[in-house]
Scaffold this active site. Structure first.
Site, PDB file in Angstrom:
ATOM      1  CD  GLU A 126      -4.588  -9.096   2.995  1.00  0.00           C
ATOM      2  OE1 GLU A 126      -4.734  -9.681   1.918  1.00  0.00           O
ATOM      3  OE2 GLU A 126      -3.475  -8.788   3.445  1.00  0.00           O
ATOM      4  CB  THR A 144     -10.086  -0.738   5.285  1.00  0.00           C
ATOM      5  OG1 THR A 144     -11.235   0.005   5.688  1.00  0.00           O
ATOM      6  CG2 THR A 144      -9.255   0.085   4.315  1.00  0.00           C
ATOM      7  CB  SER A 198      -8.292  -0.787  -3.719  1.00  0.00           C
ATOM      8  OG  SER A 198      -8.795  -0.872  -2.402  1.00  0.00           O
ATOM      9  N   GLY A 246       2.573  -2.901   8.324  1.00  0.00           N
ATOM     10  CA  GLY A 246       2.703  -3.585   9.602  1.00  0.00           C
ATOM     11  C   GLY A 246       4.105  -4.124   9.813  1.00  0.00           C
ATOM     12  CD  GLN A 275     -31.366  -7.633  24.392  1.00  0.00           C
ATOM     13  OE1 GLN A 275     -31.810  -6.589  23.936  1.00  0.00           O
ATOM     14  NE2 GLN A 275     -30.220  -7.701  25.053  1.00  0.00           N
ATOM     15  CG  ASP A 334     -12.970  -0.259   0.413  1.00  0.00           C
ATOM     16  OD1 ASP A 334     -12.998   0.342   1.492  1.00  0.00           O
ATOM     17  OD2 ASP A 334     -13.951  -0.306  -0.369  1.00  0.00           O
ATOM     18  CB  THR A 355      -0.923   0.006   1.224  1.00  0.00           C
ATOM     19  OG1 THR A 355      -1.793  -1.113   1.151  1.00  0.00           O
ATOM     20  CG2 THR A 355      -1.755   1.278   1.289  1.00  0.00           C
TER      21      THR A 355
END
Length: 630
Positions: free
Chosen positions: A413, A411, A130, A163, A322, A415, A124
């Site tokens: 891997e 987002t 993307s 990362g 619920q 979008d 990226t």
């Protein structure tokens, strides 16, 4: 139920859970700074690999299903740890082995496996995420020195959100345009995006290497245990052998060779080898949903509020409102479990066979399931928080951290909006094949088998059938899902043809985009239901099968009711039948509520994994009050 759900990889998940339960020093505290969290995350990963003896990198290639089971378990401990493990083994390690050749495996495999070579996946860029084909980083071949020169030509080409880059990474797989020198006026030939191994820090001193700038992306909304960084390259030289050359190679004299004839085919093959990341995110997102549903259901059974006059208060899960919030969500969790288990099976088959049809099937299915499931889970986390009232807002009860950490699943891997368009692109190809007499891949069989039926007018008799046996018939449910998909597909083709005459292909696509996204989601829902029905019918134990049938019926009818306007507009469902569907959906919610505790218990999440005091299996209020000091 538990044995049927978790299958053969129960043991490896229990090993993960037991290891972290035995190491309180490696459990992530509620309050922790970014820097402390990053260091803890690295220690957790080192402990998992070197002390617990769990080797995720080997599972990536030997048994992908085992790897994804580990990833789900690790993400349940700390989602940051799950993502850091994925960066190291699925992205950095996976790119080296899947895009490289034997020489790369021989050199790098063992040291990636034992964490001696922590690395990054630098795809990226600031201006391109993307649109990978639009990446601007360059790798120019220097014929004289037999090296590639990696450059960041402008600020928009800075690698971003990488990362492992900010603190721990020593290597990066860098995706860049491969430029070869030529003798014409251009001076170079662009061979398309390729991947290169680039050392970024010194192995001994951990200092940043010359020509490389690394910056910290800072605090994020979640996942602050992952050290995301930005990378900028200035004439960084790497040897020719650092080109990951499985799909394209450069010889010593600068000649380019490839088994694939075009840039487009090489690019598709490259991305096809990286599809495991999407598979892992879809699978792990279901794990997050299991935790949140477990907490919300257990608390809703425990918490009592109001009731008939002079009568004991009743459980809040006895309220229809619920049940309406949580029971379809519980049913969806089961549906997604079986759908992603099927996806993992197909992915494992793909890695063994490399069959082109299976590759295409996995690519589209992983894109669709990742997009659909992560979007659903993100919304569900907020619903679970609200369903637990004020106590759901307490950080210790985890909805906040789960929501924040999971949010980015929508987002990275790919979008989700982009991925759904990939599904549509494949659907349109399959539609064309159908009407040109070609074959269809496995996932799309229903188009071949019954497109003509679905596009004909609904039977006026069956549109009015409202008996419970009919509505709970899996044939009716699956036919309804597929009818909707086929109608959407056929009308999408007509609209695209109409608008392309005046707007061109891109303009027509954009004009129809919302329609196309709805089509993709409808198709994915059809696949999910089909796999759920198969799982019900394959279950060997009658009591378990009956419970699964109940949950499957709720999943199907709830989805039909949520889109009842579509079915009414095309007269697929008459007004009386629509009312019957709504009534039965509410009744099924009530029935699922009666076994809700057992259904969440079947996920077999130990208390030290769910961790939320309000979601513990016993004495939750005692734990909760002790937490704040009583």
């Amino acid at each position: 139920m538990s044995e049927y759900m978790r299958g053969k990889h129960t043991e490896i998940q229990e090993r993960v859970f037991d290891y972290f339960n035995s190491r309180p020093d490696l459990q992530t505290p509620l309050e922790i700074s970014k820097d402390e969290h990053r260091e803890l995350c690295m220690r957790q990963l080192l402990g998992l690999v070197r002390e617990a003896g769990i080797r995720p990198f080997r599972y990536v290639f030997e048994d992908p299903a085992k790897y994804f089971a580990v990833a789900e378990a690790v993400g349940s401990i700390d989602m940051s740890l799950g993502i850091k493990m994925g960066v190291q083994y699925s992205l950095w390690g996976g790119s080296v082995i899947n895009l490289g050749t034997k020489k790369h495996k021989d050199k790098y495999f063992d040291k990636i496996d034992n964490l001696e070579y922590p690395g990054c996946f630098a795809m990226t860029e600031l201006h391109h995420g993307s649109n990978v084909q639009g990446l601007q980083t360059t790798a120019t071949f220097d014929l004289m020195r037999d090296e590639f020169i990696i450059n960041t030509p402008n600020e928009g080409a800075i690698k971003w959100w990488i990362g492992n880059a900010a603190v721990h990474g020593k290597f990066a797989t860098v995706f860049a345009k491969l430029l070869l020198p030529t003798h014409d006026e251009k001076g170079f030939a662009d061979m398309g995006v390729h991947a290169f191994i680039v050392p970024i820090r010194d192995m001994k001193t951990h200092q940043t290497l010359p020509g490389i700038e690394i910056r910290d992306c800072g605090y994020k909304v979640g996942l602050n245990g992952v050290d995301n960084g930005a990378l900028k390259f200035s004439s960084v030289r790497v040897p020719r052998e650092n080109l990951l050359n499985r799909f394209g190679d450069v010889s010593r004299d600068g000649k380019y060779t490839s088994s694939l004839p075009t840039i487009g085919k090489r690019f598709a093959a490259t991305l096809g080898e990286l599809v495991g990341g999407r598979v892992g995110l879809a699978y792990s997102s279901v794990g997050v949903l299991k935790i949140s549903v477990t907490i919300a259901v257990r608390y809703s059974l425990l918490r009592q509020q109001f009731g008939p006059p002079k009568q004991p208060e009743i459980s809040i899960l006895d309220y229809q409102s619920q049940q309406h919030k949580l029971m379809p969500m519980l049913a969806s969790t089961y549906a997604f479990h079986f759908a992603t288990s099927y996806l993992v099976e197909k992915y494992s088959e793909m890695k063994k066979s490399h069959d082109e049809e299976v590759v295409g099937d996995v690519h589209s299915l992983s894109a669709g399931l990742k997009a659909y499931i992560t979007s659903y889970t993100a919304k569900s986390l907020s619903v679970c928080r609200e369903a637990c009232g004020g106590h759901g807002y307490a950080a210790v009860n985890r909805f906040g951290s789960l929501r924040n950490d999971h949010d980015i699943f929508q987002t990275f891997e790919g979008d989700n909006t982009v991925l759904l368009q990939q599904v549509v692109g494949d659907l349109l190809k399959q539609y064309k094949k159908k009407f040109e007499g070609g074959t269809l891949s496995v996932t799309w069989n229903y188009l071949r088998e019954s497109m003509s039926t679905y596009l004909s007018q609904p039977n006026p008799v069956t549109t009015r059938w409202e008996g419970e046996d009919h509505l709970r018939d899996p044939s009716f449910q699956l036919d309804a899902f597929r009818y909707r998909t086929s109608r959407l597909l056929h009308s999408a083709v007509l609209r695209l043809r109409k608008h392309s005459k005046n707007l061109g292909a891109f303009g027509a696509w954009n004009r129809c985009l919302n329609h196309l996204l709805t089509l993709a989601e409808s198709h994915i829902e059809s696949v999910i239901l089909a796999k759920f029905i198969e799982a019900v019918q394959s279950c060997p134990d009658k009591n378990t099968r009956d419970a699964l049938k109940l949950v499957c019926d709720l999943y199907a009818l709830d989805r039909i009711w949520n889109d009842i306007g579509t079915y009414r507009n095309v007269d697929y469902v008459a007004p009386n039948k629509a009312k019957a569907i709504h009534k039965l959906t509410e009744y099924l919610c009530y029935q699922v509520r009666s076994v809700a505790r057992e259904l969440v218990d079947a996920f077999e999440l130990p208390d030290h994994v769910t961790r939320a005091p309000i979601g513990l299996q016993s004495e939750p209020y005692t734990q909760y009050t002790q937490y704040i000091g009583f």
